[in-house]
Design an enzyme around this catalytic site. Structure first.
Site, mmCIF file in Angstrom:
data_model
loop_
_atom_site.group_PDB
_atom_site.id
_atom_site.type_symbol
_atom_site.label_atom_id
_atom_site.label_comp_id
_atom_site.label_asym_id
_atom_site.label_seq_id
_atom_site.Cartn_x
_atom_site.Cartn_y
_atom_site.Cartn_z
ATOM 1 N N ASP A 1 0.829 -1.550 0.538
ATOM 2 C CA ASP A 1 0.268 -0.520 0.252
ATOM 3 C C ASP A 1 0.853 0.967 0.007
ATOM 4 O OD1 ASP A 1 -2.922 0.405 -0.438
ATOM 5 O OD2 ASP A 1 -2.803 1.739 1.659
ATOM 6 N N GLU B 1 -0.819 10.480 5.589
ATOM 7 C CA GLU B 1 -0.526 8.742 5.106
ATOM 8 C C GLU B 1 0.964 8.570 5.202
ATOM 9 O OE1 GLU B 1 -3.212 6.906 2.161
ATOM 10 O OE2 GLU B 1 -4.460 8.182 3.361
ATOM 11 N N GLU C 1 -11.347 6.198 -2.540
ATOM 12 C CA GLU C 1 -11.392 7.092 -1.225
ATOM 13 C C GLU C 1 -12.358 6.004 0.247
ATOM 14 O OE1 GLU C 1 -8.438 7.586 -0.357
ATOM 15 O OE2 GLU C 1 -7.778 9.465 -0.082
ATOM 16 N N GLU D 1 -9.410 -2.769 -6.010
ATOM 17 C CA GLU D 1 -9.669 -2.895 -4.598
ATOM 18 C C GLU D 1 -9.529 -4.434 -4.560
ATOM 19 O OE1 GLU D 1 -8.262 -0.613 -2.083
ATOM 20 O OE2 GLU D 1 -8.485 1.272 -3.876
HETATM 21 C C1 HMH Z 1 -5.703 0.096 -2.404
HETATM 22 N N1 HMH Z 1 -6.630 1.796 -2.034
HETATM 23 C C2 HMH Z 1 -5.732 1.030 -2.075
HETATM 24 N N2 HMH Z 1 -4.765 1.780 -0.806
HETATM 25 C C3 HMH Z 1 -5.407 3.526 -0.275
HETATM 26 N N3 HMH Z 1 -4.384 3.981 0.560
HETATM 27 C C4 HMH Z 1 -6.400 3.525 -0.587
HETATM 28 C C5 HMH Z 1 -7.141 3.064 -1.674
HETATM 29 C C6 HMH Z 1 -7.303 4.194 -0.221
HETATM 30 O O1 HMH Z 1 -6.147 6.317 0.069
#
Ligand code: HMH
Length: 274
Positions: free
Chosen positions: A98, A139, A191, A261
């Site tokens: 991520d 983040e 999001e 996702e």
């Molecule tokens: C795969 N989808 C993914 N990572 C993230 N950080 C977000 C959404 C949301 O910012």
């Protein structure tokens, strides 16, 4: 177009989706009411329309694609975080992957910010998107800190297939040919899936491992929820004015986000091909 032609068109468009039925029945009711309302004041007509308020585009999609959407927001990986059974090696895999995704997400959001300046009729869109960029900055720092806690070396993470595909998808959305309304739809969906997934982890009755509480709060907190709602309002506002072709295109991209996702969670669990 005559009212009859319009009603016939609405009937035809109903056939493509059961979720549209309620909204289109309302529209037909409004058309019939209006066509019978000679002598009724404009004010009264407007009241009638308000009483038969149409669902927004995103409401229609979420109803129509509920199963697919829940596949992303109630994925076994998320459920395992919520019930405490999560495999920590999966969590660490997710964390490293991520971080890479979020880094590719930054130029994507920047491209939306540029499109909003050029194409949006609403100046307040810019603040919402800029707020999103600011939270991505936080983040990235959070990922670095979290990775060191979990002994994940971010410099040696190799992006896996699902991640590479998702990042390519983001890149394709940065093309100038992609309309602002389509790109912001994908942004909202990306999001919103995280927000709904992690907010679900935090709902009553959870047994989140203490080490993962912060992760869930990062995306599941009320502030992030409000930000996602602002994005959703922008999407609904844009698509309300868009052509049917652009609305359909945005729906296709919405569904692609949901699929990416799901693949991303699958990869994190460790089921995806390496
Ligand atoms: C795969 N989808 C993914 N990572 C993230 N950080 C977000 C959404 C949301 O910012």
């Amino acid at each position: 177009m005559s009212h009859l032609a319009e009603i016939t068109w609405l009937h035809l468009s109903c056939d493509t989706t059961s979720a549209l039925h309620i909204h289109d029945v309302h529209s037909v009711a409004t058309l019939i009411t209006n066509s019978c309302s000679d002598g009724v004041s404009e004010n009264q007509k407007q009241n009638m329309e308000e009483q038969t308020a149409k669902p927004t585009v995103t409401e229609t999609w979420l109803r129509k694609h509920r199963l697919q959407y829940n596949g992303a927001t109630r994925h076994p990986f998320i459920l395992s975080i919520r019930d405490g059974s999560v495999n920590f090696s999966s969590f660490k895999r997710w964390l490293g992957q991520d971080y890479i995704f979020v880094r590719s997400f930054v130029p994507f959001v920047a491209s939306i910010l540029m499109k909003s300046c050029k194409e949006s009729s609403d100046e307040s869109d810019m603040e919402v998107i800029l707020g999103g960029m600011a939270s991505l900055n936080d983040e990235i720092n959070w990922f670095r800190n979290e990775a060191s806690k979990f002994h994940v070396s971010l410099t040696s993470v190799v992006p896996q297939n699902a991640n590479v595909n998702y990042c390519k998808f983001l890149e394709s959305l940065m093309s100038p040919e992609i309309e602002y309304s389509v790109a912001i739809t994908a942004f909202w969906a990306i999001e919103a899936v995280y927000q709904e997934s992690f907010a679900h982890c935090l709902e009553e009755g959870n047994s989140i491992p203490q080490e993962l509480q912060e992760t869930c709060e990062r995306w599941g907190n009320a502030g992030f929820g409000a930000y996602c709602k602002s994005l959703r309002d922008i999407v609904d506002h844009c698509l309300q004015k868009a052509s049917p072709e652009v609305v359909s295109k945005a729906e296709v991209f919405f569904l692609s986000v949901v699929e990416h996702e799901v693949e991303f969670w699958n990869m994190s669990v460790g089921e995806a091909s390496m």
